[in-house]
Each structure stands twice: as C-alpha cells, then as structure tokens.
Scaffold this active site. Structure first.
Site, PDB file in Angstrom:
ATOM      1  N   MET A  81       0.663   1.684   0.327  1.00 59.44           N
ATOM      2  CA  MET A  81       0.459   1.345   1.742  1.00 59.44           C
ATOM      3  C   MET A  81      -0.076  -0.074   1.917  1.00 59.44           C
ATOM      4  O   MET A  81      -0.476  -0.726   0.953  1.00 59.44           O
ATOM      5  CB  MET A  81      -0.507   2.355   2.373  1.00 59.44           C
ATOM      6  CG  MET A  81       0.040   3.772   2.410  1.00 59.44           C
ATOM      7  SD  MET A  81      -1.102   4.956   3.151  1.00 59.44           S
ATOM      8  CE  MET A  81      -1.115   4.400   4.870  1.00 59.44           C
ATOM      9  N   HIS A  82      -0.084  -0.529   3.151  1.00 59.65           N
ATOM     10  CA  HIS A  82      -0.795  -1.727   3.617  1.00 59.65           C
ATOM     11  C   HIS A  82      -0.174  -3.058   3.197  1.00 59.65           C
ATOM     12  O   HIS A  82      -0.589  -4.100   3.682  1.00 59.65           O
ATOM     13  CB  HIS A  82      -2.261  -1.731   3.161  1.00 59.65           C
ATOM     14  CG  HIS A  82      -2.981  -0.447   3.333  1.00 59.65           C
ATOM     15  ND1 HIS A  82      -3.051   0.208   4.542  1.00 59.65           N
ATOM     16  CD2 HIS A  82      -3.667   0.317   2.441  1.00 59.65           C
ATOM     17  CE1 HIS A  82      -3.770   1.309   4.393  1.00 59.65           C
ATOM     18  NE2 HIS A  82      -4.139   1.409   3.139  1.00 59.65           N
ATOM     19  N   ASP A 237       2.020   6.730   0.515  1.00 58.57           N
ATOM     20  CA  ASP A 237       1.892   7.494  -0.724  1.00 58.57           C
ATOM     21  C   ASP A 237       0.979   8.716  -0.613  1.00 58.57           C
ATOM     22  O   ASP A 237       1.289   9.785  -1.146  1.00 58.57           O
ATOM     23  CB  ASP A 237       1.457   6.598  -1.883  1.00 58.57           C
ATOM     24  CG  ASP A 237       0.242   5.737  -1.566  1.00 58.57           C
ATOM     25  OD1 ASP A 237      -0.369   5.882  -0.478  1.00 58.57           O
ATOM     26  OD2 ASP A 237      -0.106   4.887  -2.407  1.00 58.57           O
TER      27      ASP A 237
END
Length: 483
Positions: A81-82, A237
């Site tokens: 992520m991110h 995830d």
C-alpha cells in the site's frame, strides 16, 4: 473447470497463485524484487520491475500449468500500500515509485496532519508512509516532475494499468492515500486541493469485488487466455490477506507476523479514532470497513538480528526451546524504521536495554521476539481505545511458523491465538478469491470463509504477571528514548 489467478505485489517479491472453482490451490510462482535506498529514510522501486516480475511468474505458471492458465476467468490484485507511482500524459513513469516504508516526507505529513480536515474526512493520522505527503515532498523538492503529473497510481494499480489499460483503484488501497473520504468511499476534492491536485489525476474507484476491466488482448494471446478475463478491483495487501483468511465480519481478527506486523479487525461500520494511531480503512468488500494497528518491523526485526549474528532466523528461535521463558531484564524496542501504531514516530529507532555480561545470543533472540509481541500488545491497546475489543486472533505470516513466538504473542496479548490448517491463506489467495467473486458475481461472504483451526495457543497464565511487568517496562522505555 474454471480457474482464477491472484497476483500479490509485495515489497520483496511478486507472487502469482492459481485456484480452481472450488478454491483449491493449483500452483503458485514467485519472482523477487529489490528495494533501492539511495538516501537515509528513502525506499524506492522501479515500476517496470513489477511488470517484469509478473511476466516471469505468470510465464512460469504457463510452462507448468498451461491448461489451467488458459481457463482463467478472473484475476484479482493485491499489493503493497501507500506507494506513489507518478505518470505523465503518455502513462510513462516520471520517477521511481516511493514506497510505503519511505519516511522522507515526515515534515510534509506533519504539515497535512495539522489541517483538521484530513483526520475528519479520512479518519486517520496522515502518516509519513501515506501517499499524500509523498506528493507534497515531490512538489517541494522535484517541482518539474510534479508539474508533469497526469495520473497517480498505487503499486498494484500500475499492474492493473498494464493488464487492462485502465486507471482504476479500489477502496481499501485508496484509504491509505490520505485523499479518500473513507466514510463516503470516494475521493475528497478538498483533500486533493490541499496537495494542489484534483480528481482528474486520480484513478476511477471501484469496490474490491467489482470488475475493474478485462485483460488486454495482447496478454490474452501471450498467456493463452480467453478474451473476456475479468480483472477484479482487488485490495491492499492487508485487506487481501483478510479475504484470504476469512476476516470479513465484525469480531473477526488476525495478527500478521510478516515483514511488518499487523493487528487487523473487521468492522461493519466506519470506526475512526485517529488519535490512537489505528488505521480505519475501507475493507475490500462493499459497505465493510476495518481497523488495524501497524508495526513497521516484525519479522524484519528478527531478520535484522539474524544478519547481525550470522545465524538463520529459524535456528535462532529453535535455540529457545519449546517452553516459554520468563522475560529477562533485556528489553528490545523493534523500531528499526520508526514506528506507526501507536506512536506515529518516524524518528524513533530500535534498542536493546538492560544488557549484562551474562546475556548471550539466546537472551537477545528472546528479547527480539518479546519486543515484537509487546508491539502487538501496544496495537491491541490502541484498538481497544478505538472501540474494538478482541477475544482471540488468527496468526498468519512467516513468523507464525515459530511455536515459541506464538506462545509469547498469546501471553503478551493475554488471549488465545489460533493457527489455521496448513495452506496458503495470504494476500495472493485473497486476491484470487476476489477475482472469483468479480468474474462470477459470487456471494463474497460465501467465498471468503475462514480456514479450519488446527491449533490454539493459550496464554501462559503462570507467566502472565512477568510478561505484564516486562510490557510496562517496554512502554516506559519509548517515553525515555523518544527524540
């Protein structure tokens, strides 16, 4: 028979996993990825390497299971992520992707977090690892690149662009950008404007169980697939892992002992509590949310110690024996990359304290495992402050292979820790489930069931008082050592 493919884009590798219509795992393949750290606190990858990894893994599946691959009806995506993937008007990558564990933008994160609308609309602190402060850092330090940005994609969504030609994301991953109105499940024009962006630069949003597009003809031909393969919205995830392990209803929770650590609880409503540093995100399933506490270094801490000692991680934990030991005077803080929950502190660093002449490698191994277990306890306390009480957790991730670590975790949390039956219930499996749901319009709750529990590790009540005292010492040390 129909088959479904899950692609999980991690930090250290990409995994491709095939399941059949009965959710039986047919095969999996893996391709390694490497992280570039050109400066202190930086963490980057080249998005093209993700495509090469996906091609390598799927080519391996085709060579060994070509018939099954040719009958794939749905593909699901999971990903780290991110991360910030910046594209120009021709969808060309403008710079290396800035990853989730990159903390260079801590100043920009604090700047955005001081704006009350961010916590009000996202339900979360603006952490340095989130996407929005990364873009503010690019604006401040690479203005010529910022000026050329046409689209911003998360890592798995760059894979989707390659697979389908579509700019699409989904709710769980978008929740970690600091641009999503998490309660309303839509981009916030106001939050985007605060970073000098607008919605035209964002991907279209779908639910994780929706069809986001179909596989491009060129790839269908290359892999011998039909022309109508659905690509699901997928999930970040952790939400994908929750789909894989069946943590999709309120009251269900798992503890992931992976590179990072996650204590994840499913919710049937949005329950923000930003001051606890607990993440309150959309789940991959419609009208479902989740909370999670995040530890930046879980098995990563043991792997770091393994490198220092020159001994394999499994060998280190085996030296501890089978029976849980009382904590010694040595305390380990696993803040090797800073910490997220509950401290939101990118500057704090790890430490051993209480060392003496009598302490050896085994004592320090014990301290590392206990330190990570106490970090999970910190997350449990933060979840309680955010309104979620847990009675037990399912253990997943590489660290769950250590029986000693699970005993330490159960005793630190003072609750039962369940171990699922042998099988792969991780993010790639969850992604494949989402591919199945999207392609067949299947009932998500009927598909995302929990595995059989083969063992439950109960807390060691004889050591409860000793663990509680050690935990209090652990929490006091952060206050003593923080910058």
């Amino acid at each position: 028979m129909a088959f479904y493919l899950g692609l999980d884009l991690g930090t250290s590798g990409l995994k491709a996993l095939l399941i059949d219509e009965e959710q039986k795992i047919i095969a999996s393949a893996h391709a390694e990825l490497h992280v570039s750290r050109p400066h202190q606190s930086w963490s980057e990858q080249q998005p093209q390497d993700w495509i090469k990894a996906a091609e390598a893994a799927i080519t391996r599946l085709k060579a060994e299971h070509g018939t099954a691959l040719s009958n794939v009806r749905g593909i699901g995506l999971s990903g780290q992520m991110h991360g910030a993937v910046l594209l120009d008007e021709q969808d060309q990558v403008l710079r290396p992707a800035i990853l989730w564990n990159d903390t260079r933008s801590h100043t920009q994160a604090a700047q955005l977090d001081s704006d009350p609308q961010f916590r009000a609309l996202t339900g979360n602190i603006v952490f340095p690892g989130f996407t929005a402060p990364k873009l503010l850092w690019v604006k401040d330090n690479e203005p010529e690149i910022f000026a050329r940005i046409k689209k911003i994609l998360l890592p798995k969504d760059y894979l989707r662009l390659w697979l389908t030609g579509e700019h699409v994301s989904e709710m769980s991953d978008a929740s970690g950008t600091s641009w999503l109105d998490v309660a309303q499940r839509k981009w916030s024009a106001d939050l985007l404007a605060a970073t000098e962006l607008d919605e035209s630069q964002m991907p279209r949003l779908v639910e994780g169980t929706d069809v986001s597009g179909t596989l491009r003809a060129e790839l269908c031909q290359q892999w011998g697939m039909a022309s109508n393969v659905a690509v699901a919205g997928g999930a970040g995830d952790n939400a994908a892992s929750a789909c894989g392990i069946g943590t999709v209803k309120a009251g269900q929770a798992f503890a992931s002992l992976g590179t990072s650590g996650v204590l994840f609880a499913a919710n049937d409503s949005f329950l923000p509590r930003p001051d606890s540093a607990v993440h309150a995100f959309c789940h991959a399933l419609p009208q479902t949310w989740h909370q999670m506490g995040v530890i930046l270094s879980a098995t990563d801490a043991l792997n770091w110690y393994s490198t220092i000692t020159g001994h394999e991680a499994a060998a280190l934990t085996q030296e501890l024996g089978d029976d849980l030991l009382a904590p010694s005077g040595v305390t380990f803080l696993p803040y090797l990359s800073g910490e997220r929950t509950p401290h939101n502190d990118s500057l704090i660093r790890g430490s051993f304290t209480g060392l003496s002449h009598s302490d050896n490698r085994v004592a320090l191994t014990q301290a590392v495992l206990e330190g990570v277990a106490f970090a999970f306890r910190d997350n449990l306390e933060a979840l309680a402050k955010a309104g979620t009480q847990l009675e037990s957790v399912m253990a997943i991730g590489g660290g769950s292979r250590s029986a000693y670590w699970l005993k330490a975790l159960a005793t630190a949390l003072n609750m039962p820790v369940h171990l699922p039956a042998d099988g792969d219930f991780g993010a790639a499996f969850g992604a494949a489930r989402l591919g199945l749901i999207a392609a067949e319009k299947a009932d998500a709750l009927a598909i995302c069931t929990a595995p059989q529990i083969i063992k439950t590790i109960e807390p060691d009540q004889k050591l409860h008082a000793a663990y509680e005292a050690a935990y209090q010492r652990y929490t006091a040390l952060y206050q003593a050592l923080k910058p």
